[in-house]
Design an enzyme around this catalytic site. Structure first.
Site, PDB file in Angstrom:
ATOM      1  N   ASP A  22      86.682  48.411  32.532  1.00 47.84           N
ATOM      2  CA  ASP A  22      86.398  47.017  32.874  1.00 47.84           C
ATOM      3  C   ASP A  22      86.363  46.956  34.402  1.00 47.84           C
ATOM      4  O   ASP A  22      86.815  47.897  35.075  1.00 47.84           O
ATOM      5  CB  ASP A  22      87.501  46.113  32.296  1.00 47.84           C
ATOM      6  CG  ASP A  22      87.305  44.658  32.670  1.00 47.84           C
ATOM      7  OD1 ASP A  22      86.166  44.181  32.633  1.00 47.84           O
ATOM      8  OD2 ASP A  22      88.306  43.989  33.013  1.00 47.84           O
ATOM      9  N   LEU A  23      85.867  45.892  34.969  1.00 49.96           N
ATOM     10  CA  LEU A  23      85.747  45.795  36.432  1.00 49.96           C
ATOM     11  C   LEU A  23      86.859  44.955  37.062  1.00 49.96           C
ATOM     12  O   LEU A  23      87.747  45.476  37.733  1.00 49.96           O
ATOM     13  CB  LEU A  23      84.378  45.210  36.805  1.00 49.96           C
ATOM     14  CG  LEU A  23      84.086  45.059  38.299  1.00 49.96           C
ATOM     15  CD1 LEU A  23      84.010  46.426  38.979  1.00 49.96           C
ATOM     16  CD2 LEU A  23      82.785  44.291  38.521  1.00 49.96           C
ATOM     17  N   ASP A  24      86.822  43.659  36.807  1.00 49.52           N
ATOM     18  CA  ASP A  24      87.768  42.744  37.448  1.00 49.52           C
ATOM     19  C   ASP A  24      89.191  43.014  36.960  1.00 49.52           C
ATOM     20  O   ASP A  24      89.472  42.950  35.762  1.00 49.52           O
ATOM     21  CB  ASP A  24      87.400  41.286  37.137  1.00 49.52           C
ATOM     22  CG  ASP A  24      86.050  40.900  37.722  1.00 49.52           C
ATOM     23  OD1 ASP A  24      85.609  41.598  38.654  1.00 49.52           O
ATOM     24  OD2 ASP A  24      85.438  39.930  37.259  1.00 49.52           O
ATOM     25  N   THR A  47      88.948  41.353  41.907  1.00 52.80           N
ATOM     26  CA  THR A  47      88.113  40.190  42.237  1.00 52.80           C
ATOM     27  C   THR A  47      88.617  38.945  41.521  1.00 52.80           C
ATOM     28  O   THR A  47      88.083  37.859  41.728  1.00 52.80           O
ATOM     29  CB  THR A  47      86.640  40.445  41.864  1.00 52.80           C
ATOM     30  OG1 THR A  47      86.587  40.905  40.525  1.00 52.80           O
ATOM     31  CG2 THR A  47      86.007  41.475  42.775  1.00 52.80           C
ATOM     32  N   LYS A  60      90.643  35.502  31.840  1.00 46.80           N
ATOM     33  CA  LYS A  60      90.447  36.952  31.966  1.00 46.80           C
ATOM     34  C   LYS A  60      89.582  37.484  30.832  1.00 46.80           C
ATOM     35  O   LYS A  60      89.869  37.259  29.667  1.00 46.80           O
ATOM     36  CB  LYS A  60      91.793  37.680  31.981  1.00 46.80           C
ATOM     37  CG  LYS A  60      92.453  37.715  33.343  1.00 46.80           C
ATOM     38  CD  LYS A  60      93.613  38.699  33.360  1.00 46.80           C
ATOM     39  CE  LYS A  60      94.196  38.842  34.760  1.00 46.80           C
ATOM     40  NZ  LYS A  60      95.311  39.796  34.770  1.00 46.80           N
ATOM     41  N   GLY A  61      88.528  38.202  31.197  1.00 45.49           N
ATOM     42  CA  GLY A  61      87.651  38.806  30.199  1.00 45.49           C
ATOM     43  C   GLY A  61      86.754  37.821  29.476  1.00 45.49           C
ATOM     44  O   GLY A  61      86.093  38.158  28.501  1.00 45.49           O
ATOM     45  N   ARG A 111      81.540  33.183  31.921  1.00 47.20           N
ATOM     46  CA  ARG A 111      81.538  32.069  32.868  1.00 47.20           C
ATOM     47  C   ARG A 111      81.432  30.725  32.139  1.00 47.20           C
ATOM     48  O   ARG A 111      82.125  29.770  32.473  1.00 47.20           O
ATOM     49  CB  ARG A 111      80.371  32.247  33.846  1.00 47.20           C
ATOM     50  CG  ARG A 111      80.497  31.424  35.109  1.00 47.20           C
ATOM     51  CD  ARG A 111      79.269  31.571  35.974  1.00 47.20           C
ATOM     52  NE  ARG A 111      78.974  32.970  36.267  1.00 47.20           N
ATOM     53  CZ  ARG A 111      77.805  33.400  36.732  1.00 47.20           C
ATOM     54  NH1 ARG A 111      76.821  32.551  36.951  1.00 47.20           N
ATOM     55  NH2 ARG A 111      77.608  34.679  36.986  1.00 47.20           N
ATOM     56  N   SER A 144      81.766  45.468  31.517  1.00 46.70           N
ATOM     57  CA  SER A 144      82.326  44.263  32.136  1.00 46.70           C
ATOM     58  C   SER A 144      81.518  43.013  31.820  1.00 46.70           C
ATOM     59  O   SER A 144      80.305  43.067  31.679  1.00 46.70           O
ATOM     60  CB  SER A 144      82.366  44.456  33.660  1.00 46.70           C
ATOM     61  OG  SER A 144      82.649  43.247  34.326  1.00 46.70           O
ATOM     62  N   ALA A 145      82.212  41.892  31.732  1.00 50.87           N
ATOM     63  CA  ALA A 145      81.549  40.598  31.524  1.00 50.87           C
ATOM     64  C   ALA A 145      80.900  40.091  32.812  1.00 50.87           C
ATOM     65  O   ALA A 145      80.068  39.195  32.794  1.00 50.87           O
ATOM     66  CB  ALA A 145      82.563  39.572  31.025  1.00 50.87           C
ATOM     67  N   SER A 146      81.269  40.702  33.940  1.00 51.12           N
ATOM     68  CA  SER A 146      80.743  40.263  35.235  1.00 51.12           C
ATOM     69  C   SER A 146      79.236  40.469  35.333  1.00 51.12           C
ATOM     70  O   SER A 146      78.708  41.497  34.921  1.00 51.12           O
ATOM     71  CB  SER A 146      81.424  41.039  36.366  1.00 51.12           C
ATOM     72  OG  SER A 146      80.802  40.762  37.595  1.00 51.12           O
ATOM     73  N   ASN A 168      77.920  40.402  38.269  1.00 53.84           N
ATOM     74  CA  ASN A 168      77.809  40.898  39.643  1.00 53.84           C
ATOM     75  C   ASN A 168      78.353  42.318  39.778  1.00 53.84           C
ATOM     76  O   ASN A 168      78.701  42.750  40.873  1.00 53.84           O
ATOM     77  CB  ASN A 168      78.568  39.959  40.593  1.00 53.84           C
ATOM     78  CG  ASN A 168      78.085  38.522  40.478  1.00 53.84           C
ATOM     79  OD1 ASN A 168      76.939  38.223  40.768  1.00 53.84           O
ATOM     80  ND2 ASN A 168      78.949  37.630  40.025  1.00 53.84           N
ATOM     81  N   LYS A 188      83.819  39.483  25.007  1.00 51.69           N
ATOM     82  CA  LYS A 188      85.033  40.059  24.432  1.00 51.69           C
ATOM     83  C   LYS A 188      85.882  38.923  23.851  1.00 51.69           C
ATOM     84  O   LYS A 188      85.882  37.842  24.425  1.00 51.69           O
ATOM     85  CB  LYS A 188      85.835  40.807  25.506  1.00 51.69           C
ATOM     86  CG  LYS A 188      85.060  41.918  26.212  1.00 51.69           C
ATOM     87  CD  LYS A 188      85.803  42.375  27.467  1.00 51.69           C
ATOM     88  CE  LYS A 188      84.941  43.298  28.313  1.00 51.69           C
ATOM     89  NZ  LYS A 188      85.556  43.630  29.607  1.00 51.69           N
ATOM     90  N   GLU A 217      91.432  48.446  30.325  1.00 50.02           N
ATOM     91  CA  GLU A 217      91.294  46.984  30.339  1.00 50.02           C
ATOM     92  C   GLU A 217      92.551  46.307  30.865  1.00 50.02           C
ATOM     93  O   GLU A 217      93.653  46.820  30.720  1.00 50.02           O
ATOM     94  CB  GLU A 217      91.035  46.473  28.917  1.00 50.02           C
ATOM     95  CG  GLU A 217      89.585  46.157  28.615  1.00 50.02           C
ATOM     96  CD  GLU A 217      89.084  44.890  29.297  1.00 50.02           C
ATOM     97  OE1 GLU A 217      89.874  44.178  29.930  1.00 50.02           O
ATOM     98  OE2 GLU A 217      87.878  44.624  29.190  1.00 50.02           O
ATOM     99  N   ASP A 218      92.373  45.112  31.458  1.00 45.97           N
ATOM    100  CA  ASP A 218      93.530  44.342  31.922  1.00 45.97           C
ATOM    101  C   ASP A 218      93.670  43.023  31.183  1.00 45.97           C
ATOM    102  O   ASP A 218      94.567  42.242  31.481  1.00 45.97           O
ATOM    103  CB  ASP A 218      93.438  44.078  33.428  1.00 45.97           C
ATOM    104  CG  ASP A 218      92.393  43.023  33.765  1.00 45.97           C
ATOM    105  OD1 ASP A 218      91.297  43.056  33.152  1.00 45.97           O
ATOM    106  OD2 ASP A 218      92.661  42.166  34.627  1.00 45.97           O
TER     107      ASP A 218
END
Length: 216
Positions: free
Chosen positions: A8-10, A16, A44-45, A48, A113-115, A117, A144, A168-169
């Site tokens: 995952d990213l964030d 971020t 989280k996860g 938007r 990732s859901a991002s 960006n 997710k 994952e976080d």
């Protein structure tokens, strides 16, 4: 044996989350909604669109779809403005070491990732070249805990889901990995991520022997 290691990213590679929080808080304040760090955990996860719905529910506020669309654009513009000065210093402790280790061991490395960006963030932090596959919010239609993002990442690496490992976080992310029958590794607090198969406070606590065990 080649495995798929999906990140995952964030909150996993970069923090971020603090920028998302500031951008969402600005939207909430304009609506006179008290939005705290505790509330931010709920996002989280989450996509938007759903994140905005959660904030509106917190304040029991109703707005038109046109207003929602405007807020979503504003939130993203504010968020992106915080990312302008991002560099490799934003990479969380221990992440680079694990990426390098996996690359040295010729393992498949993907982002899930859901991002929306993700690519510019990986470019700005100088680690884009480590990833063999990138699946982000532009590539999936289900958020997710639906496992779509991770299943697509494994598919791009041409590796069976049972041979994939997810870092994952978020609770939703761990649930998605579990639904996909992948190995789930929580990065963060054990009290929150207790559904994960393994949990580490951060990447600095992950030993090479553990990674080798996952590969074997």
């Amino acid at each position: 044996m080649k495995k798929a290691f999906i990140f995952d990213l964030d909150g996993v590679i970069v923090d971020t989350a603090k920028y998302h929080f500031l951008a969402w808080q600005k939207i909430a304040q304009a609506l006179h909604i008290n939005f705290t760090h505790e509330h931010n955990e709920l996002l989280k996860g989450v996509s938007r669109v759903r994140s905005l719905d959660i904030i509106l529910e917190l304040g029991n506020v109703q707005v038109s779809q046109a207003e929602k669309d405007k807020m979503l654009i504003q939130k993203n513009e504010d968020y992106l403005s915080y990312l302008v000065d991002m560099d490799e210093s934003e990479i969380l402790p221990g992440v680079f070491k694990i990426l390098q280790l996996l690359k040295d061991k010729n393992q498949g490395i993907a982002l899930g990732s859901a991002s929306k960006n993700a690519r510019p963030i990986l470019e700005k932090t100088g680690i884009l070249s480590y990833f063999d596959a990138i699946v982000d919010g532009n590539d999936v239609s289900n958020a997710k805990p639906d496992p779509e993002v991770f299943l697509k990442a494994a598919q791009l690496l041409n590796i069976e889901p049972k041979n994939a490992i997810v870092f994952e976080d978020s609770v939703a992310g761990i649930q998605a990995a579990n639904i996909a029958e992948m190995v789930s590794i929580g990065i963060g607090e054990e009290t929150i991520l207790h559904e994960a198969e393994y949990i580490f406070k951060d990447f600095t606590l992950i030993e090479e022997s553990f990674i080798q065990k996952l590969i074997n």
